[in-house]
Design a protein around this motif. Structure first.
Motif, short mmCIF file in Angstrom:
data_model
loop_
_atom_site.label_atom_id
_atom_site.label_comp_id
_atom_site.label_asym_id
_atom_site.label_seq_id
_atom_site.Cartn_x
_atom_site.Cartn_y
_atom_site.Cartn_z
N ILE A 121 13.27 38.38 -1.00
CA ILE A 121 14.18 38.61 -2.12
C ILE A 121 13.44 39.44 -3.16
N ILE A 122 13.97 40.63 -3.45
CA ILE A 122 13.36 41.50 -4.46
C ILE A 122 14.43 41.76 -5.51
N GLY A 123 14.24 41.16 -6.69
CA GLY A 123 15.30 41.26 -7.71
C GLY A 123 16.55 40.61 -7.17
N ASP A 124 17.65 41.36 -7.20
CA ASP A 124 18.90 40.77 -6.69
C ASP A 124 19.18 41.20 -5.25
N LYS A 125 18.17 41.79 -4.62
CA LYS A 125 18.35 42.24 -3.23
C LYS A 125 17.75 41.25 -2.26
N ILE A 163 7.73 44.57 9.00
CA ILE A 163 8.22 45.22 7.77
C ILE A 163 8.51 46.71 7.95
N LYS A 164 8.63 47.11 9.20
CA LYS A 164 8.85 48.54 9.49
C LYS A 164 10.00 49.14 8.66
N LYS A 165 11.05 48.34 8.46
CA LYS A 165 12.23 48.90 7.76
C LYS A 165 12.25 48.50 6.27
N LEU A 166 11.20 47.81 5.80
CA LEU A 166 11.21 47.28 4.43
C LEU A 166 11.47 48.37 3.38
N ARG A 167 10.76 49.45 3.51
CA ARG A 167 10.87 50.51 2.49
C ARG A 167 12.28 51.09 2.45
N GLY A 217 14.79 50.24 -0.79
CA GLY A 217 14.83 51.37 -1.73
C GLY A 217 13.46 51.70 -2.28
N GLY A 218 12.44 51.65 -1.43
CA GLY A 218 11.12 52.18 -1.82
C GLY A 218 10.02 51.15 -2.00
N VAL A 219 10.30 49.86 -1.77
CA VAL A 219 9.23 48.87 -1.96
C VAL A 219 8.32 48.86 -0.72
N ILE A 220 7.02 48.82 -0.98
CA ILE A 220 6.07 48.70 0.13
C ILE A 220 5.25 47.42 -0.04
N THR A 221 4.39 47.09 0.90
CA THR A 221 3.53 45.92 0.74
C THR A 221 2.17 46.39 0.22
N TYR A 222 1.44 45.48 -0.42
CA TYR A 222 0.12 45.82 -0.95
C TYR A 222 -0.86 44.80 -0.39
N ASP A 223 -1.87 45.27 0.36
CA ASP A 223 -2.77 44.35 1.06
C ASP A 223 -4.16 44.98 1.17
N PHE A 267 3.81 54.12 19.39
CA PHE A 267 2.75 54.98 18.85
C PHE A 267 3.25 55.83 17.67
N ARG A 268 2.52 55.80 16.59
CA ARG A 268 2.79 56.67 15.43
C ARG A 268 1.46 57.02 14.78
N ILE A 269 1.39 58.15 14.14
CA ILE A 269 0.16 58.46 13.40
C ILE A 269 -0.04 57.37 12.33
N HIS A 270 -1.32 56.97 12.11
CA HIS A 270 -1.59 55.96 11.08
C HIS A 270 -1.59 56.64 9.72
N ARG A 271 -0.77 56.15 8.87
CA ARG A 271 -0.65 56.81 7.57
C ARG A 271 -0.16 55.77 6.56
N PRO A 272 -1.13 54.98 5.99
CA PRO A 272 -0.69 53.98 5.01
C PRO A 272 -0.16 54.65 3.74
N ARG A 273 0.49 53.85 2.92
CA ARG A 273 0.92 54.35 1.61
C ARG A 273 0.01 53.78 0.54
N GLN A 274 0.31 54.00 -0.71
CA GLN A 274 -0.52 53.52 -1.81
C GLN A 274 0.35 53.18 -3.01
N ILE A 275 -0.25 52.48 -3.95
CA ILE A 275 0.37 52.31 -5.26
C ILE A 275 -0.43 53.20 -6.20
N TYR A 276 0.22 54.22 -6.70
CA TYR A 276 -0.47 55.17 -7.57
C TYR A 276 -0.68 54.56 -8.97
N ILE A 277 -1.92 54.59 -9.48
CA ILE A 277 -2.19 54.02 -10.81
C ILE A 277 -2.85 55.05 -11.74
N GLY A 278 -2.75 56.33 -11.37
CA GLY A 278 -3.36 57.39 -12.20
C GLY A 278 -2.42 57.81 -13.34
N HIS A 279 -2.75 58.95 -13.95
CA HIS A 279 -1.93 59.47 -15.05
C HIS A 279 -0.52 59.79 -14.58
#
Ligand code: CMC
Length: 433
Positions: free
Chosen positions: A14-18, A36-40, A44-50, A410-422
């Motif tokens: 449950i994320i907010g009201d979703k 979690i393949k379909k989570l994002r 609407g754009g949420v990823i996991t952070y681990d 098989f898929r290329i490995h390509r994690p995402r990130q949480i950007y915390i810069g400017h």
């Protein structure tokens, strides 16, 4: 939230009201994962952070099973204790890479192929000559595996990859021994097809010259055989994940394995076996002041950790360490070696295991804690310890790479990130800064 029932098939997030329902995958030993393949897409754009991927399953694998709570390790379903006691390293290589224990004729064929491919191209010796004698053998090993691909362009489009696999297994052993010979300035010894895989490695390491009548000591051969088996695979550790990461760009097997060697070198991973001996030597020089080092390991500001202690997955004991502790006593006795570092290691283990800091955090000796003491007794210098680990882990890396390439998901490995810069900023010309 996992949906009710012993074997839930879905989980709700449950994320907010979703509210998002995701499938649950269950492994053959009952391990559960939320897919979690379909989570994002669904959220609407949420990823996991681990960070450190401690809760992330990066693949499905049928190679190695570990239960860290109960201290279980199995290759392809076979207990490590049984394999370490009864199998040869070449049988275990075959098992890990091809999925089943070999029959007698399959093993004969495999071992013959390894012998036929054990020589490296004469021109490769020139590369060894270019390294300084002080070069760490792990740097040489990684470079030479990449160089190997220039002499044997990978045939990785062939379905079973057998020819690349054999070449790597056979030639890395020769490269490992040559990297040692280079460091001590002795002549390279050619592989000897009369010897088995482990015996041949020892011969290439310790025969001083082509005319020296060095004979492989069966006690040493047996001990090394067991050490290599214990290191042969360990599922998605740092170096295996590196091999998969590099291989996921469809990079060839040689480049992926060379990257795995580099990942293994660090002191938090395979480099810990050298670091353990250096730590024990430092304690010895410090008049055996074990308390001082235990206190330093507990003090976060010291930057010091007890090397050979702790594991991401094992939270009870590391079954490999248990086998090696017993083996260290037996092998040193058989070889008539007395090593004061073994006594220091045992005392250190005892003090740490009775200390609240280590108990609370479930920190136990890992595979690297006693392996170095055995390598020392076998006459292997400490700079070569991590190379020994690499030689043992090679079939695991190959199996992980091969399994990944055959994976229908098989898929290329390509994690995402949480950007915390400017956030967006206006460019300031040089003269105005
Ligand atoms: N000495 C002192 N404290 C330690 C140690 C150690 N060896 N290992 C972990 N801790 C502490 C750590 O400081 C943390 O404390 P706190 O909760 O107060 O912050 C807690 O234990 C959990 O540690 P972690 O860093 O979250 O554990 P991890 O799973 O990320 O790291 C490890 C695992 C193996 C990298 C780590 O235990 C370590 O650095 N061990 C020493 C190096 C070593 O022996 N490596 C070989 C690993 S086994 C073979 C291999 O994979 O190559």
């Amino acid at each position: 939230m996992l949906m009710s029932g012993e074997n839930p098939t879905t989980a709700k997030i449950i994320i907010g009201d979703k509210e998002i329902e995701l499938p649950v995958i269950i492994g053959s030993e009952g391990e559960m994962a939320i897919n979690i393949k379909k989570l994002r897409a669904l959220s609407g754009g949420v990823i996991t952070y681990d960070p450190g991927y401690a809760n992330t399953g990066s693949c499905k694998s049928a190679i190695t099973f570990i239960n860290g709570e109960e201290g279980i390790l199995r290759y392809r379903g076979y207990n490590i204790e049984d394999l370490a006691k009864n199998a040869s390293f070449t049988e275990v290589m075959y098992l890990i890479i091809f999925g089943e224990l070999p029959t007698k004729s399959q093993l004969d064929e495999f071992e013959n192929e390894l012998k036929e491919n054990a020589m490296i191209h004469e021109d490769m010796k020139k590369f060894f000559e270019g390294f300084p004698a002080t070069a760490h053998p792990m740097a040489v090993l990684s470079s030479m595996i990449t160089a190997l691909s220039t002499f044997h362009p990978p045939e990785n489009e062939h379905e079973d990859h057998r020819s690349d696999i054999i070449k790597l297994l056979a030639k890395v052993k020769t490269i490992a021994a040559y990297s040692y010979k280079k460091s001590i300035g002795q002549p390279y010894i050619y592989p000897d097809p009369k010897l088995g895989y482990v015996g041949d490695f020892l011969n290439m390491m310790f025969k001083k010259s082509p005319t020296d009548d060095y004979q492989v000591n069966p006690v040493v051969e047996k001990a090394l055989n067991q050490l290599l088996i214990l290191h042969a695979d360990h599922e998605q550790n740092c170096s295996a994940s590196t091999v998969r990461m590099v291989g996921s760009s469809k990079g060839n097997m040689y480049s992926a394995i060379a990257a795995g060697v580099s990942a293994l070198w660090g002191p938090l991973h395979g480099g810990a076996n050298q670091a353990v001996i250096e730590m024990l030597e430092a304690i010895q020089k410090d008049n055996g002041d074990i308390e001082k080092y235990v206190n330093m390991a507990k003090d976060k500001s010291s930057g010091f950790r007890l090397m050979g202690f702790g594991h991401r997955v094992y939270k009870n004991f590391d079954p490999r360490a248990r086998i090696l502790k017993k083996a260290a006593d037996e092998i040193l006795a058989e070889l008539g070696v007395e090593d004061p570092l073994l006594d220091i290691a045992k005392k250190l283990e005892e003090v740490a295991l009775n200390d609240e800091y280590f108990i609370e955090r479930k920190l136990y000796p890992n595979v690297d804690f006693y392996s170095g003491i055995i390598y020392r007794a076998l006459g292997i210098p400490k700079e070569m310890f991590t190379v020994m680990f690499a030689l043992g882990r090679l079939p695991g890396w190959i199996a992980q790479w091969k399994e990944m390439r055959a994976d229908p998901e098989f898929r290329i490995h390509r994690p995402r990130q949480i950007y915390i810069g400017h956030t967006e900023r206006k460019f300031v010309p040089l003269q105005e800064r």
